[in-house]
Design an enzyme around this catalytic site. Sequence first.
Site, mmCIF file in Angstrom:
data_model
loop_
_atom_site.group_PDB
_atom_site.id
_atom_site.type_symbol
_atom_site.label_atom_id
_atom_site.label_comp_id
_atom_site.label_asym_id
_atom_site.label_seq_id
_atom_site.Cartn_x
_atom_site.Cartn_y
_atom_site.Cartn_z
ATOM 1 N N SER A 134 0.805 -1.242 0.022
ATOM 2 C CA SER A 134 -0.066 -0.307 0.107
ATOM 3 C C SER A 134 0.805 1.264 -0.007
ATOM 4 O O SER A 134 2.158 1.027 0.435
ATOM 5 C CB SER A 134 -0.985 0.196 1.191
ATOM 6 O OG SER A 134 -1.543 1.269 1.466
ATOM 7 N N TYR A 176 -1.646 0.115 10.595
ATOM 8 C CA TYR A 176 -1.780 -0.513 9.018
ATOM 9 C C TYR A 176 -0.632 -0.140 8.183
ATOM 10 O O TYR A 176 -0.100 -1.218 7.624
ATOM 11 C CB TYR A 176 -2.894 0.049 8.501
ATOM 12 C CG TYR A 176 -3.360 -0.191 7.086
ATOM 13 C CD1 TYR A 176 -3.136 0.784 5.845
ATOM 14 C CD2 TYR A 176 -3.344 -1.604 6.605
ATOM 15 C CE1 TYR A 176 -3.245 0.213 4.673
ATOM 16 C CE2 TYR A 176 -3.846 -1.978 5.496
ATOM 17 C CZ TYR A 176 -3.580 -0.837 4.390
ATOM 18 O OH TYR A 176 -3.477 -1.297 3.040
ATOM 19 N N LYS A 226 2.143 -3.312 6.690
ATOM 20 C CA LYS A 226 2.626 -3.615 5.336
ATOM 21 C C LYS A 226 4.163 -3.193 5.083
ATOM 22 O O LYS A 226 4.825 -4.067 4.543
ATOM 23 C CB LYS A 226 1.637 -2.586 4.451
ATOM 24 C CG LYS A 226 0.060 -2.635 4.295
ATOM 25 C CD LYS A 226 -0.088 -4.113 3.658
ATOM 26 C CE LYS A 226 -1.541 -4.197 3.493
ATOM 27 N NZ LYS A 226 -1.698 -5.687 2.822
HETATM 28 C C1 WQD Z 1 -9.486 9.796 0.460
HETATM 29 C C2 WQD Z 1 -9.990 11.439 0.723
HETATM 30 C C3 WQD Z 1 -9.913 11.838 2.842
HETATM 31 C C4 WQD Z 1 -13.483 9.785 3.621
HETATM 32 C C5 WQD Z 1 -6.655 4.875 2.311
HETATM 33 C C6 WQD Z 1 -6.034 4.080 3.478
HETATM 34 C C7 WQD Z 1 -5.664 2.660 2.661
HETATM 35 C C8 WQD Z 1 -5.370 2.712 1.437
HETATM 36 C C9 WQD Z 1 -5.807 3.797 0.547
HETATM 37 C C10 WQD Z 1 -5.023 0.529 0.814
HETATM 38 C C11 WQD Z 1 -8.838 11.750 1.563
HETATM 39 C C12 WQD Z 1 -11.185 12.307 2.024
HETATM 40 C C13 WQD Z 1 -12.293 10.369 3.061
HETATM 41 C C14 WQD Z 1 -14.788 10.764 4.024
HETATM 42 C C15 WQD Z 1 -13.765 12.584 3.131
HETATM 43 N N1 WQD Z 1 -5.763 1.679 0.805
HETATM 44 N N2 WQD Z 1 -12.424 11.587 2.871
HETATM 45 N N3 WQD Z 1 -14.682 11.896 3.756
HETATM 46 O O1 WQD Z 1 -6.983 8.029 3.471
HETATM 47 O O2 WQD Z 1 -6.277 8.315 0.936
HETATM 48 O O3 WQD Z 1 -6.039 6.076 2.230
HETATM 49 O O4 WQD Z 1 -6.934 4.139 1.067
HETATM 50 O O5 WQD Z 1 -3.915 0.310 1.174
HETATM 51 O O6 WQD Z 1 -6.987 1.976 3.068
HETATM 52 O O7 WQD Z 1 -4.681 4.724 3.595
HETATM 53 O O8 WQD Z 1 -8.268 6.995 1.339
HETATM 54 O O9 WQD Z 1 -10.688 7.149 0.859
HETATM 55 O O10 WQD Z 1 -9.970 7.380 3.271
HETATM 56 O O11 WQD Z 1 -9.756 9.250 1.831
HETATM 57 O O12 WQD Z 1 -13.224 13.511 2.954
HETATM 58 O O13 WQD Z 1 -15.560 10.284 4.486
HETATM 59 O O14 WQD Z 1 -10.941 11.533 0.960
HETATM 60 O O15 WQD Z 1 -9.669 12.980 3.667
HETATM 61 O O16 WQD Z 1 -8.648 13.154 1.324
HETATM 62 P P1 WQD Z 1 -6.992 7.302 1.999
HETATM 63 P P2 WQD Z 1 -9.703 7.641 1.953
#
Ligand code: WQD
Length: 347
Positions: A133, A157, A161
């Site tokens: 990841s 997490y 990884k």
């Molecule tokens: C994306 C954007 C949030 C939820 C995750 C994990 C991990 C990895 C990739 C596998 C960010 C914003 C989010 C919400 C929001 N996958 N957001 N409202 O944090 O980039 O990474 O996925 O390894 O699982 O690290 O993904 O989808 O949580 O957030 O505004 O309800 O959306 O701040 O900018 P993230 P995300």
Amino acid sequence: MAQLLITGGAGFIGSHTCVVLLEAGHSLVVLDNYSNGSPEALQRVASLVGPDGARRLCVVEGDIRNPSDLERAFHAAPAGAPVEAVVHFAGLKAVGDSVNDPLTYWDVNVGGSRSLLAAMQRQGCRTLVFSSSATVYGFPTQVPIAETAPVHPINPYGHSKAAVEQLLADLAASEAGWRIARLRYFNPVGAHPSGAIGEDPLGTPNNLFPFITQVAVGRRPVVSVFGGDWPTQDGTGVRDYIHVMDLAEGHGAALEHLLTQGDTLLTLNLGSGQGHSVLEVLRCFETACGRSIPHQIVAQRPGDTAITVADPSRAQQVLGWRTQRSLRQICEDGWAWQRANPQGYRP
Ligand code: WQD
């Protein structure tokens, strides 16, 4: 074509990769404990690939931490065909949950991977594609992020990884014959274009995209946008969203590469190289589903970064692979899945 073992093949990325690998002619044994996946997903994979593909799919319910379950899985292939390679998805992936329960994350992600690798060694199988990841990078020092960027995870997490990545490097250095690809995913989203399989998180989605699709289908009232004051064009977080079918095809390409190589330890970013903000994703999804998505801007989420985008050039150079699908296709396919399956795989 090869006999493969797919751990976690009933999950979001695993099920989509099973479709790609079956369509490429491989034979699969899937080992899954259904802690974050559904047997229904594999039923639908079998339907998608037709009778010939379905005949090459064998499913074993079990846990990678259990040596006897692994023994069953390695000997489940028809006519006792030996497993030639493993694609390892099984693991936990919710950042927030990992902060509250590091012991479980280290047990499943690290302990489970160690258990799997020991079984591979016992079986004489030394070819592995590992689901890593972009979270291993933590707060990126430079964007876009290349594989040479420092590995500096900031949550359990990401630490789990990074620990498995290091274990794989130690193993490859200790014993000849290992062919390993460590694939660092950016943000996997979307669904198979048929709408038959897709992302079905348990409980409240941690990630943006499934939260949006659940609001669009009426399961949840509003999307909370975590921060409108980031140093980005519109103030909301920017990420590298990769269509899950592009990601699945990246696994197929990495596997084909390993099967033609000698000893190798490969580390590759799987991303589009393009960033999109939360508001851009919301607008694109509204166009795809033809309805407005209620949203409210709230405080930043602890541990978030402003911008995380891949430099995917090495995967292009080594595998000849790059993403093919746009954000619009991600939204259209994600909506087709959620609209056809408002409760996911649950009846
Ligand atoms: C994306 C954007 C949030 C939820 C995750 C994990 C991990 C990895 C990739 C596998 C960010 C914003 C989010 C919400 C929001 N996958 N957001 N409202 O944090 O980039 O990474 O996925 O390894 O699982 O690290 O993904 O989808 O949580 O957030 O505004 O309800 O959306 O701040 O900018 P993230 P995300």
